[in-house]
Design an enzyme around this catalytic site. Structure first.
Site, PDB file in Angstrom:
ATOM      1  N   HIS A   1     -12.734   2.690  -7.062  1.00 50.07           N
ATOM      2  CA  HIS A   1     -12.594   3.130  -5.669  1.00 50.07           C
ATOM      3  C   HIS A   1     -13.701   4.109  -5.286  1.00 50.07           C
ATOM      4  O   HIS A   1     -14.170   4.888  -6.133  1.00 50.07           O
ATOM      5  CB  HIS A   1     -11.225   3.791  -5.474  1.00 50.07           C
ATOM      6  CG  HIS A   1     -10.738   3.748  -4.066  1.00 50.07           C
ATOM      7  ND1 HIS A   1     -11.192   2.847  -3.136  1.00 50.07           N
ATOM      8  CD2 HIS A   1      -9.829   4.528  -3.392  1.00 50.07           C
ATOM      9  CE1 HIS A   1     -10.584   3.044  -1.983  1.00 50.07           C
ATOM     10  NE2 HIS A   1      -9.758   4.060  -2.111  1.00 50.07           N
TER      11      HIS A   1
ATOM     12  N   SER B   1       0.808  -1.222   0.000  1.00 50.70           N
ATOM     13  CA  SER B   1       0.000   0.000   0.000  1.00 50.70           C
ATOM     14  C   SER B   1       0.840   1.270   0.000  1.00 50.70           C
ATOM     15  O   SER B   1       1.752   1.424   0.822  1.00 50.70           O
ATOM     16  CB  SER B   1      -0.871  -0.030   1.261  1.00 50.70           C
ATOM     17  OG  SER B   1      -1.205   1.277   1.687  1.00 50.70           O
ATOM     18  N   GLY B   2       0.484   2.212  -0.872  1.00 51.01           N
ATOM     19  CA  GLY B   2       1.177   3.499  -0.889  1.00 51.01           C
ATOM     20  C   GLY B   2       0.973   4.259   0.417  1.00 51.01           C
ATOM     21  O   GLY B   2       1.911   4.833   0.961  1.00 51.01           O
ATOM     22  N   LEU B   3      -0.272   4.231   0.917  1.00 56.89           N
ATOM     23  CA  LEU B   3      -0.581   4.943   2.159  1.00 56.89           C
ATOM     24  C   LEU B   3       0.235   4.401   3.326  1.00 56.89           C
ATOM     25  O   LEU B   3       0.848   5.152   4.088  1.00 56.89           O
ATOM     26  CB  LEU B   3      -2.078   4.817   2.491  1.00 56.89           C
ATOM     27  CG  LEU B   3      -2.479   5.310   3.880  1.00 56.89           C
ATOM     28  CD1 LEU B   3      -2.286   6.821   4.010  1.00 56.89           C
ATOM     29  CD2 LEU B   3      -3.925   4.945   4.211  1.00 56.89           C
TER      30      LEU B   3
ATOM     31  N   GLU C   1      -3.319   4.748 -10.993  1.00 54.80           N
ATOM     32  CA  GLU C   1      -4.580   5.500 -10.868  1.00 54.80           C
ATOM     33  C   GLU C   1      -4.604   6.752 -11.721  1.00 54.80           C
ATOM     34  O   GLU C   1      -3.551   7.366 -11.971  1.00 54.80           O
ATOM     35  CB  GLU C   1      -4.846   5.824  -9.393  1.00 54.80           C
ATOM     36  CG  GLU C   1      -3.823   6.712  -8.738  1.00 54.80           C
ATOM     37  CD  GLU C   1      -3.880   6.669  -7.202  1.00 54.80           C
ATOM     38  OE1 GLU C   1      -3.738   5.573  -6.618  1.00 54.80           O
ATOM     39  OE2 GLU C   1      -4.052   7.745  -6.591  1.00 54.80           O
TER      40      GLU C   1
ATOM     41  N   ASN D   1      -3.828  11.074  -1.032  1.00 54.37           N
ATOM     42  CA  ASN D   1      -4.637   9.915  -0.649  1.00 54.37           C
ATOM     43  C   ASN D   1      -6.126  10.211  -0.875  1.00 54.37           C
ATOM     44  O   ASN D   1      -6.613  11.308  -0.591  1.00 54.37           O
ATOM     45  CB  ASN D   1      -4.393   9.553   0.820  1.00 54.37           C
ATOM     46  CG  ASN D   1      -5.153   8.300   1.207  1.00 54.37           C
ATOM     47  OD1 ASN D   1      -6.281   8.361   1.693  1.00 54.37           O
ATOM     48  ND2 ASN D   1      -4.567   7.154   0.952  1.00 54.37           N
ATOM     49  N   SER D   2      -6.830   9.186  -1.337  1.00 59.24           N
ATOM     50  CA  SER D   2      -8.232   9.336  -1.747  1.00 59.24           C
ATOM     51  C   SER D   2      -9.158   9.792  -0.624  1.00 59.24           C
ATOM     52  O   SER D   2     -10.226  10.326  -0.886  1.00 59.24           O
ATOM     53  CB  SER D   2      -8.751   8.001  -2.284  1.00 59.24           C
ATOM     54  OG  SER D   2      -7.891   7.501  -3.255  1.00 59.24           O
TER      55      SER D   2
ATOM     56  N   ARG E   1      -6.829   1.895 -12.178  1.00 55.62           N
ATOM     57  CA  ARG E   1      -7.706   2.358 -11.074  1.00 55.62           C
ATOM     58  C   ARG E   1      -8.329   3.691 -11.444  1.00 55.62           C
ATOM     59  O   ARG E   1      -7.605   4.632 -11.783  1.00 55.62           O
ATOM     60  CB  ARG E   1      -6.839   2.490  -9.824  1.00 55.62           C
ATOM     61  CG  ARG E   1      -7.448   3.298  -8.691  1.00 55.62           C
ATOM     62  CD  ARG E   1      -6.579   3.132  -7.463  1.00 55.62           C
ATOM     63  NE  ARG E   1      -6.878   4.064  -6.411  1.00 55.62           N
ATOM     64  CZ  ARG E   1      -6.294   4.030  -5.208  1.00 55.62           C
ATOM     65  NH1 ARG E   1      -5.390   3.120  -4.933  1.00 55.62           N
ATOM     66  NH2 ARG E   1      -6.607   4.912  -4.292  1.00 55.62           N
TER      67      ARG E   1
ATOM     68  N   LYS F   1      -0.040  12.728  -6.300  1.00 54.36           N
ATOM     69  CA  LYS F   1      -1.394  12.331  -5.883  1.00 54.36           C
ATOM     70  C   LYS F   1      -1.558  12.565  -4.381  1.00 54.36           C
ATOM     71  O   LYS F   1      -0.586  12.599  -3.633  1.00 54.36           O
ATOM     72  CB  LYS F   1      -1.681  10.882  -6.272  1.00 54.36           C
ATOM     73  CG  LYS F   1      -0.789   9.801  -5.679  1.00 54.36           C
ATOM     74  CD  LYS F   1      -0.901   9.471  -4.198  1.00 54.36           C
ATOM     75  CE  LYS F   1      -2.243   9.045  -3.707  1.00 54.36           C
ATOM     76  NZ  LYS F   1      -2.516   7.634  -3.978  1.00 54.36           N
TER      77      LYS F   1
ATOM     78  N   ASP G   1       0.498   4.194  -7.396  1.00 55.59           N
ATOM     79  CA  ASP G   1      -0.029   5.571  -7.406  1.00 55.59           C
ATOM     80  C   ASP G   1      -0.375   5.990  -8.836  1.00 55.59           C
ATOM     81  O   ASP G   1      -1.074   5.276  -9.532  1.00 55.59           O
ATOM     82  CB  ASP G   1       0.981   6.539  -6.753  1.00 55.59           C
ATOM     83  CG  ASP G   1       1.061   6.366  -5.237  1.00 55.59           C
ATOM     84  OD1 ASP G   1       0.159   5.727  -4.666  1.00 55.59           O
ATOM     85  OD2 ASP G   1       2.014   6.868  -4.630  1.00 55.59           O
TER      86      ASP G   1
ATOM     87  N   ASP H   1       0.890  10.418   2.242  1.00 51.64           N
ATOM     88  CA  ASP H   1       0.588   9.738   0.983  1.00 51.64           C
ATOM     89  C   ASP H   1       0.277  10.800  -0.073  1.00 51.64           C
ATOM     90  O   ASP H   1      -0.848  10.967  -0.521  1.00 51.64           O
ATOM     91  CB  ASP H   1      -0.617   8.804   1.208  1.00 51.64           C
ATOM     92  CG  ASP H   1      -0.914   7.915  -0.004  1.00 51.64           C
ATOM     93  OD1 ASP H   1      -0.045   7.803  -0.893  1.00 51.64           O
ATOM     94  OD2 ASP H   1      -2.019   7.342  -0.056  1.00 51.64           O
TER      95      ASP H   1
ATOM     96  N   ASP I   1       1.183  -0.842  -5.129  1.00 54.39           N
ATOM     97  CA  ASP I   1       0.401   0.381  -5.338  1.00 54.39           C
ATOM     98  C   ASP I   1       1.295   1.379  -6.071  1.00 54.39           C
ATOM     99  O   ASP I   1       2.158   2.014  -5.471  1.00 54.39           O
ATOM    100  CB  ASP I   1      -0.019   0.920  -3.962  1.00 54.39           C
ATOM    101  CG  ASP I   1      -0.853   2.180  -4.063  1.00 54.39           C
ATOM    102  OD1 ASP I   1      -1.008   2.724  -5.169  1.00 54.39           O
ATOM    103  OD2 ASP I   1      -1.352   2.615  -3.000  1.00 54.39           O
TER     104      ASP I   1
HETATM  105  C1  SPV Z   1      -3.455   2.608  -0.454  1.00 52.46           C
HETATM  106  O1  SPV Z   1      -3.579   1.719   0.406  1.00 52.46           O
HETATM  107  O2  SPV Z   1      -2.471   3.321  -0.548  1.00 52.46           O
HETATM  108  C2  SPV Z   1      -4.543   2.847  -1.407  1.00 52.46           C
HETATM  109  C3  SPV Z   1      -5.911   2.629  -1.005  1.00 52.46           C
HETATM  110  O3  SPV Z   1      -4.261   3.305  -2.497  1.00 52.46           O
HETATM  111  S1  SPV Z   1      -6.494   4.161  -0.417  1.00 52.46           S
HETATM  112  O4  SPV Z   1      -5.747   4.522   0.774  1.00 52.46           O
HETATM  113  O5  SPV Z   1      -7.894   3.934  -0.120  1.00 52.46           O
HETATM  114  O6  SPV Z   1      -6.352   5.151  -1.453  1.00 52.46           O
HETATM  115 MG    MG Z   2      -2.477   4.275  -2.505  1.00 55.00          MG
END
Ligand code: SPV
Ligand code: MG
Length: 310
Positions: free
Chosen positions: A202, A59-61, A127, A135-136, A171, A133, A100, A71, A98
């Site tokens: 997502h 996971s990027g986060l 994505e 974080n979403s 994504r 980017k 990104d 993130d 991930d």
């Molecule tokens: C991550 O885990 O980095 C993701 C999922 O991309 S989210 O945090 O929901 O964007």
């Molecule tokens: Mg991510």
């Protein structure tokens, strides 16, 4: 020595074993929902594997958070790749990385894909947002990339993978950016035509309404990947019936550490003593078991034993 494989036999049996990328490809196309669990270092990756998950989400986060940064592409892509390397080397599981936004344009993405194949990642998600980017779930402005330019990125990635089974998951952040399900579908269809192996749809809503509407209209054109962090109450079976093949538990190991580490730090600081926490934390032996220290004894017997005799 009789039962030992010769070097040649070993390499033949390794070649005939399915690769990690082939295993991810099977999971994505298998028609059954598979759970992917987040890891952010080699240690958490080992816990994911021993718990029986078939797939790791790098996971990027959580990688950024564990590096102490946001993130928002504050960690460099080579830093992140270094963590991926530890994750891959610590486990035998396929790892979905991930990616990104691909860390730049089509060219940065194809460099990334080549590196990921070298590092034995099984696949990457990319994505349709702009670098850097955010974080979403972090609010702010979630600016989408031009979908046609993003298609070029997918094509460049597919053209650059050196492992034919490596999966590129496109994504769309259309719903995250506040666009409609129809717009998300339009983008996903373009990404399918550009060669994506699966679509990651997502949403930040607390119910799966948008996701299920998307999946129903999508009707299985490609497998779907989701990270139901916010709509966690939706049973995986419901998502599976809608065509979801990968269900990502995107941040749960890091969130578990967050609470556990805070609790221990606060208790020790309050007591100025480590007694009270002893029974609620892992033992040193558990760490040694997880990291397979006993293998060292076997290796010493084999290699130092032989050296001593000769
Ligand atoms: C991550 O885990 O980095 C993701 C999922 O991309 S989210 O945090 O929901 O964007
Ligand atoms: Mg991510």
């Amino acid at each position: 020595m009789k039962n030992d494989l010769t070097g040649l036999q070993q390499s033949v049996s390794l070649q005939s074993a399915p690769t990690r990328a082939a295993r991810l490809r099977q999971m994505i196309g298998g028609g059954e929902l598979q759970l992917a669990m987040e890891a952010h270092n080699g240690f958490s990756a080992r816990i994911v594997e021993e718990s029986g998950f078939p797939l790791i989400w790098a996971s990027g986060l959580t990688i950024a958070s564990s590096l102490g940064v946001r993130d928002h592409n504050e960690a460099s892509w080579t830093q992140t790749l270094g963590v991926l390397e530890s994750i891959v080397e610590s486990t035998s599981l396929p790892v979905l990385f991930d990616g990104d936004t691909g860390f730049g344009d089509f060219n940065n993405f194809r460099v990334l894909v080549r590196k990921l194949c070298k590092h034995e990642a099984a696949g990457v998600t990319v994505e349709d947002k702009l670098f850097p980017k955010l974080n979403s779930f972090a609010g702010g402005k979630q600016q989408l990339a031009d979908p046609h330019e993003f298609c070029g990125k997918i094509k460049a990635g597919k053209d650059s993978q050196t492992d034919p089974d490596f999966c590129i998951v496109a994504r769309t952040e259309a719903l995250i950016a506040g666009h409609s399900v129809a717009q998300a579908l339009e983008r996903a269809e373009l990404y399918r035509q550009a060669g994506a192996d699966a679509i990651f749809i997502h949403s930040k809503e607390s119910t799966a309404e948008q996701i299920l509407a998307f999946a129903s209209e999508w009707s299985g054109r490609l497998p779907l990947v989701v990270a139901p962090t916010m709509y966690y109450r939706t049973p995986p079976k419901v998502l599976e019936a809608a065509g979801v093949s990968i269900y990502i538990c995107a941040n749960h190991n890091l969130r578990a550490c967050l609470r556990a580490m805070r609790m221990v730090c606060r208790q020790i600081m309050a007591d100025r003593n480590i007694v009270a926490v002893e029974d609620s934390i892992g033992t040193i032996k558990e760490i040694f078991d997880l990291l397979d220290y006993s293998e060292l004894d076997a290796a010493e017997a084999r290699y130092l034993g032989v050296a001593a005799k000769t």
